[in-house]
Design a protein around this motif. Structure first.
Motif, PDB file in Angstrom:
ATOM      1  N   ALA A   1      84.303  62.391  76.318  1.00  0.00           N
ATOM      2  CA  ALA A   1      85.700  61.942  76.392  1.00  0.00           C
ATOM      3  C   ALA A   1      86.019  60.888  75.351  1.00  0.00           C
ATOM      4  N   ARG A   2      85.040  60.057  75.033  1.00  0.00           N
ATOM      5  CA  ARG A   2      85.295  58.944  74.099  1.00  0.00           C
ATOM      6  C   ARG A   2      85.256  59.386  72.648  1.00  0.00           C
ATOM      7  N   GLY A   3      84.553  60.419  72.325  1.00  0.00           N
ATOM      8  CA  GLY A   3      84.579  60.931  70.951  1.00  0.00           C
ATOM      9  C   GLY A   3      83.371  60.577  70.130  1.00  0.00           C
ATOM     10  N   GLN A   4      83.549  60.690  68.835  1.00  0.00           N
ATOM     11  CA  GLN A   4      82.474  60.558  67.856  1.00  0.00           C
ATOM     12  C   GLN A   4      81.664  59.289  68.073  1.00  0.00           C
TER      13      GLN A   4
ATOM     14  N   ASP B   1      83.119  65.734  68.264  1.00  0.00           N
ATOM     15  CA  ASP B   1      83.577  65.190  66.992  1.00  0.00           C
ATOM     16  C   ASP B   1      83.835  66.251  65.937  1.00  0.00           C
ATOM     17  N   SER B   2      83.995  67.503  66.356  1.00  0.00           N
ATOM     18  CA  SER B   2      84.329  68.522  65.372  1.00  0.00           C
ATOM     19  C   SER B   2      85.399  69.444  65.937  1.00  0.00           C
TER      20      SER B   2
ATOM     21  N   GLY C   1      85.167  55.609  70.811  1.00  0.00           N
ATOM     22  CA  GLY C   1      86.545  55.521  71.301  1.00  0.00           C
ATOM     23  C   GLY C   1      87.378  56.666  70.791  1.00  0.00           C
ATOM     24  N   ARG C   2      88.688  56.597  71.088  1.00  0.00           N
ATOM     25  CA  ARG C   2      89.594  57.707  70.761  1.00  0.00           C
ATOM     26  C   ARG C   2      90.179  57.560  69.400  1.00  0.00           C
TER      27      ARG C   2
ATOM     28  N   HIS D   1      92.447  70.973  68.910  1.00  0.00           N
ATOM     29  CA  HIS D   1      91.283  71.389  69.696  1.00  0.00           C
ATOM     30  C   HIS D   1      90.560  70.168  70.258  1.00  0.00           C
ATOM     31  N   LEU D   2      90.423  69.129  69.444  1.00  0.00           N
ATOM     32  CA  LEU D   2      89.770  67.900  69.900  1.00  0.00           C
ATOM     33  C   LEU D   2      90.509  67.302  71.092  1.00  0.00           C
TER      34      LEU D   2
END
Length: 163
Positions: A155-158, A130-131, A162-163, A136-137
């Protein structure tokens, strides 16, 4: 991907996946052109070189240049346990060109392509990414999707939302 137990350890496995393989090339239609000169012009255009640079020793202008061997492990370690993925991020740069031969009306039309290393990273499959900048993310999450699986927290993120 490499799994490290309690206390972490050193990364010893070579990468298994490659999303893309950047290349440095010049293709042309017409009289032959000095490929290094074409790539040096592209390097100046995208800010990889200054007008005062010579271009002779620039990796950006090496036709056929390839990234480091992906089968070589890196001297990297971590203190934490988990499933880790190492990844590199290359930026592809390409443009069409027109080259006029000195003292000749002949014109060559072609396409030049090179790349730069934009970064590298290590992610842990069970930790949300998440940064970092947006580009880059995207690269980190793609590495996580391929190596950890699409449902992994990385893969799903913060927060895994989800994305």
């Amino acid at each position: 991907m490499q799994t490290l137990g309690k206390g972490g350890g050193k990364f010893t496995k070579a990468p298994k996946h490659r999303v893309s393989w950047p290349e440095t090339a010049v293709s042309a239609h017409g009289p032959a052109v000095p490929r290094r000169d074409v790539l040096f012009s592209l390097a100046k255009l995208v800010g990889e070189a200054q007008e005062s640079d010579t271009g002779a020793d620039m990796a950006f202008t090496d036709v056929g240049r390839e990234p480091d061997d992906p089968n070589q492990s890196r001297a990297v370690s971590t203190a934490g346990a988990g499933r880790y993925v190492m990844y590199d991020e290359a930026h592809i740069v390409e443009a069409d060109f027109q080259y006029t031969c000195p003292r000749s009306p002949a014109v060559t039309i072609g396409h030049a392509k090179s790349w730069t290393m934009e970064g590298a990273g290590i992610l842990e499959c069970g930790t949300p990414i998440d940064s970092g900048g947006q580009a880059h993310l995207a690269v980190a999450r793609e590495a996580a999707r391929i190596s950890c699986g699409p449902e992994s927290l990385a893969a799903r993120g913060q927060g895994g939302s989800g994305r």
